[in-house]
Scaffold this motif. Structure first.
Motif, PDB file in Angstrom:
ATOM      1  N   HIS A  90     -20.803  -8.394  -4.700  1.00 35.00           N
ATOM      2  CA  HIS A  90     -22.101  -8.628  -5.344  1.00 35.00           C
ATOM      3  C   HIS A  90     -22.053  -9.922  -6.151  1.00 35.00           C
ATOM      4  O   HIS A  90     -21.526  -9.971  -7.254  1.00 35.00           O
ATOM      5  CB  HIS A  90     -22.423  -7.453  -6.278  1.00 35.00           C
TER       6      HIS A  90
ATOM      7  N   HIS B 123     -24.654 -13.506  -6.950  1.00 35.82           N
ATOM      8  CA  HIS B 123     -25.957 -14.155  -6.723  1.00 35.82           C
ATOM      9  C   HIS B 123     -25.763 -15.665  -6.663  1.00 35.82           C
ATOM     10  O   HIS B 123     -26.110 -16.386  -7.601  1.00 35.82           O
ATOM     11  CB  HIS B 123     -26.940 -13.764  -7.828  1.00 35.82           C
TER      12      HIS B 123
ATOM     13  N   GLU C 133     -31.019  -6.397  -3.237  1.00 32.33           N
ATOM     14  CA  GLU C 133     -30.695  -5.422  -4.247  1.00 32.33           C
ATOM     15  C   GLU C 133     -31.954  -4.645  -4.613  1.00 32.33           C
ATOM     16  O   GLU C 133     -32.960  -5.242  -5.013  1.00 32.33           O
ATOM     17  CB  GLU C 133     -30.124  -6.164  -5.459  1.00 32.33           C
TER      18      GLU C 133
ATOM     19  N   HIS D 132     -24.176  -0.539  -7.540  1.00 30.52           N
ATOM     20  CA  HIS D 132     -23.552  -1.734  -8.116  1.00 30.52           C
ATOM     21  C   HIS D 132     -23.560  -1.659  -9.645  1.00 30.52           C
ATOM     22  O   HIS D 132     -24.437  -1.054 -10.240  1.00 30.52           O
ATOM     23  CB  HIS D 132     -24.283  -2.961  -7.537  1.00 30.52           C
TER      24      HIS D 132
ATOM     25  N   ASP E 185     -21.082  -9.760  -9.859  1.00 35.04           N
ATOM     26  CA  ASP E 185     -22.477  -9.923 -10.252  1.00 35.04           C
ATOM     27  C   ASP E 185     -22.718 -11.324 -10.819  1.00 35.04           C
ATOM     28  O   ASP E 185     -23.627 -11.534 -11.612  1.00 35.04           O
ATOM     29  CB  ASP E 185     -22.925  -8.849 -11.262  1.00 35.04           C
TER      30      ASP E 185
END
Ligand SMILES: [Zn+2]
Length: 278
Positions: free
Chosen positions: A6, A8, A95, A154, A204
């Motif tokens: 995960h 971004h 997500e 997550h 994340d």
């Protein structure tokens, strides 16, 4: 081999140096990365970033973005999943989820988008990447109504009972920066005590910086940054290794296998970025 399930990379924080960020991750052994989208406007960019950097991606509408999404965006999601169904890098719907923590959000609207996207994932036979914040029970309720092909909860932050309910539905639980804080007793207890098949690793990035990158509000106001990035994953993995009493090698192997079980299409991808650390 480490897997960041995960991150971004499409976030504005990485706009200036994405290539260097990916290279740093490869250099420390992060072989695979999963890039979840947060809104329909980003779908194509997330997809092309994944292709540019030998990564995987997921498409979905994040609960913090449903206020500015509408029914046409759900149609765009269906169309994109259909158009890219043979793209091996497309590994999940996400997500998606529910956020019951951030005040002032339209919970009913979140619920509508969550259920609609669960159905879309089920129909596409894809697992889901779930955003969980004070919302584990409501998320589980949706999963009981709409039977999806598992996935990852997550940044998991629920109770042990909730954790075991996700596991029973074939989900992995994502552990990242939060586990590195000694005061995060509940999350550390889960990381230490859950069945080993439950655990997947994530950053994340650029969010949830680990303890060693954390800056106080005052430090940030004075110009300090605390951007998280995929290259932090092995060090987060080392904290998990310590909590479990595992070697680093076992931690990488176990969490990678769990990620592949949760996201089967990820397992089928070649791993061109893998670096052999002997
Ligand atoms: Zn996220």
């Amino acid at each position: 081999m480490w897997i960041d399930t995960h991150c971004h990379l499409d976030a504005p924080e990485f706009a200036a140096d994405c290539e260097a960020v990916v290279q740093r991750a490869r250099a420390v052994g992060v072989a695979q990365m999963v890039l979840p989208a947060v809104q329909a406007a980003d779908f194509e960019r997330v997809r092309s970033l994944a292709h540019a950097h030998d990564a995987a991606y997921a498409l979905g509408i994040h609960p913090l973005f449903v206020d500015r999404a509408d029914a046409a965006d759900l149609e765009r999601l269906c169309a994109a999943l259909q158009a890219h169904r043979d793209d091996p890098r497309l590994v999940a719907v996400g997500e998606i989820g529910l956020d019951h923590f951030v005040p002032g959000l339209d919970l009913q609207r979140q619920q509508q988008f969550y259920l609609a996207q669960l159905k879309i994932a089920r129909d596409a036979a894809l697992p889901v990447i779930l955003h969980v914040r004070r919302s584990a029970d409501s998320l589980l309720q949706g999963l009981r109504r709409i039977d999806v092909a598992g996935g990852i909860a997550h940044a998991f932050n629920g109770s042990e009972v909730q954790a075991r309910q996700f596991l029973a539905r074939g989900f992995g639980l994502g552990f990242g920066g939060a586990v590195t804080f000694e005061r995060a007793l509940q999350i550390r207890a889960l990381a230490a005590g859950l069945p080993q098949t439950a655990l997947v690793l994530e950053t994340d990035a650029p969010d949830i910086p680990p303890q060693w990158l954390y800056r106080t509000a005052a430090e940030r106001a004075a110009g300090a940054t605390s951007r998280n990035e995929p290259a932090e994953l092995p060090r987060i993995g080392a904290v998990l290794a310590q909590l479990r009493g595992w070697s680093l090698e076992d931690t990488a192997r176990i969490t990678a296998a769990n990620a592949h079980a949760a996201l089967p299409r990820l397992a089928a991808l070649p791993q061109p970025g893998a670096v052999d650390h002997g």
